[in-house]
Enzyme design. Structure first.
Site, PDB file in Angstrom:
ATOM      1  N   LYS A  54     -75.644  19.928  84.389  1.00  0.00           N
ATOM      2  CA  LYS A  54     -74.937  20.130  83.273  1.00  0.00           C
ATOM      3  C   LYS A  54     -75.113  19.087  82.371  1.00  0.00           C
ATOM      4  O   LYS A  54     -74.804  19.111  80.966  1.00  0.00           O
ATOM      5  CB  LYS A  54     -73.345  20.332  83.335  1.00  0.00           C
ATOM      6  CG  LYS A  54     -73.098  21.746  83.783  1.00  0.00           C
ATOM      7  CD  LYS A  54     -73.431  22.719  82.757  1.00  0.00           C
ATOM      8  CE  LYS A  54     -72.971  24.191  83.426  1.00  0.00           C
ATOM      9  NZ  LYS A  54     -73.165  25.121  82.151  1.00  0.00           N
ATOM     10  N   SER A 312     -77.682  23.350  92.048  1.00  0.00           N
ATOM     11  CA  SER A 312     -77.229  23.081  90.693  1.00  0.00           C
ATOM     12  C   SER A 312     -76.033  21.872  90.554  1.00  0.00           C
ATOM     13  O   SER A 312     -75.942  21.245  89.483  1.00  0.00           O
ATOM     14  CB  SER A 312     -76.822  24.267  89.948  1.00  0.00           C
ATOM     15  OG  SER A 312     -75.701  24.995  90.634  1.00  0.00           O
TER      16      SER A 312
END
Length: 419
Positions: A54, A312
């Site tokens: 992110k 992720s």
């Protein structure tokens, strides 16, 4: 301007981000390759500066703002990882940020946002879901003149997230490899939109597979409907991908670029988290384990192929491990809970153990309150099977012991209340 992000957009983001973010490794996994008879690589975004991808989208989106917007301050809504990316960026650029986080956000992620943002971040906890939190943040932004940094539904965020695909491409070329499949986890769709935009043009022989948790499959629902739709219910186990409605920009890009879609049961995700930890010493959060969990659903399709799985994020609260283990065992058919009526007499428990259980089964939970004025009373029993194939025999003997027993796997309301 077209809604579609291009390879050149992603490359522009990559050049900006290269001196800022960590170029995380794309590691070959001998264990997973052997398990699936394939060539498996793991893109380790759990090793990113803020332990998730992110940072890429947050930094690039904020970097593209003009000075007037930066001076007013920025705001975002996030279940944790986007918030950490915004917090890190704002501390580095000395920009004030207001960060809204839903009530369901693990404390570990809240603490990390405070750590990365320091004095440049003000955290506000609002809403029971991400979508309610996001609405509250947008309202606050309008009222206070703050610039909103979207977590996924933004061209610059999409391009920034897609920069990890450039690194995957570079690493595979250096290894003399090319991917048959790139498995990408999906929440709001920013990551898969950016990755697929780059892969579509730069790696045309590779297929992008979007992987969602079954309880939050908003992209699959949008793909089936032909437009973004809001889910009636979202399972928050994989909190980083617990989004009720995929972004419209993300949807447009995935419709153009994504090749296949998977919905992975939360129990399989839980089992994968444990497997990554015990076999590979990787601490993945539920959303971070999604792509690897998806391999189980594609095990016949990927034999002999080269597959890249994007891990992720690694922001997993260690206090959740008991919940994760229980969910995995239940999914694998090993752990079961029952409500059983026991005769209120001496020796009833011994009789149950000797007659009902298999020799290699174990009692993990037993809750019972004796009532002297009744002949029998309900007992909450947890049974861990020595082998999942023991279940039919156990259920048959359970029915003989108490014809009215309740299997809590078949009654979610009672399970949530009692267990």
């Amino acid at each position: 301007m077209s809604d579609l992000v291009t390879k050149d957009d992603v490359l522009a983001a990559y050049k900006t981000l290269k001196p800022v973010v960590a170029q995380t490794p794309c590691q070959h996994s001998s264990y997973l390759s052997s398990k699936y008879d394939a060539n498996i690589y793991l893109k380790r975004e759990d090793l990113q500066i803020v332990r998730s991808f992110k940072l890429r989208g947050a930094y690039y989106a904020i970097d593209q703002l003009d000075q007037a917007a930066l001076d007013r301050g920025v705001i975002c809504a996030s279940a944790g990882n986007h918030a950490q990316g915004v917090a890190y960026t704002c501390h580095k650029k000395q920009v004030q940020a207001t960060i809204f986080m839903p009530n369901t956000t693990p404390n570990q992620k809240i603490d990390q946002v405070k750590y990365f943002g320091g004095d440049y971040v003000n955290i506000m906890i609002q809403g029971d879901t991400f979508d309610a939190c996001s609405q509250a943040a947008h309202d606050y932004a309008s009222q206070n003149g703050l610039t909103f940094v979207e977590p996924f539904n933004d061209r610059n965020v999409i391009a920034g997230q897609g920069s990890l695909a450039v690194e995957i491409h570079q690493d595979l070329v250096a290894e003399g490899e090319q991917a048959d499949y790139v498995m990408v986890p999906v929440g709001g769709g920013g990551l898969v939109a950016g990755v697929s935009a780059y892969v579509h043009e730069a790696m045309p022989t590779s297929q992008v597979v979007a992987v969602e948790p079954t309880g939050a499959s908003s992209l699959v629902a949008a793909h089936q409907a032909g437009h973004p739709v809001e889910l009636d219910h979202v399972d928050h186990f994989a909190d980083g991908t617990a989004v009720a409605c995929v972004g419209n920009l993300n949807f447009a890009n995935t419709e153009a670029y994504v090749d296949d879609y998977l919905s992975v049961p939360e129990g399989q995700i839980a089992a994968t988290i444990l497997e990554l930890y015990t076999k590979l010493a990787i601490v993945a959060e539920p959303s971070g384990a999604l792509s690897v969990a998806g391999l189980e659903l594609m095990k016949d399709q990927i034999k002999g192929k080269t597959v890249v799985c994007v891990i992720s994020g690694g922001n997993n609260d260690i206090k959740r491990m008991a919940e994760i283990e229980e969910k995995a065992l239940m999914y694998e058919g090993i752990l079961h809970y029952f409500v059983v009526n026991f005769p209120q007499r001496a020796g009833a428990l011994r009789e149950f153990l000797n007659y009902t259980l298999n020799p290699d089964d174990d009692i993990t939970r037993f809750e019972y309150t004796k009532r002297s004025n009744k002949e029998s009373g309900p007992v909450l029993v947890g049974v861990q099977l020595g082998d999942h194939q023991n279940l039919p025999g156990l259920l048959e003997r359970m029915a003989e012991f108490d014809p009215n027993y309740i299997n809590l796997q078949e009654n979610d309301t009672l399970y949530q209340f009692l267990v």
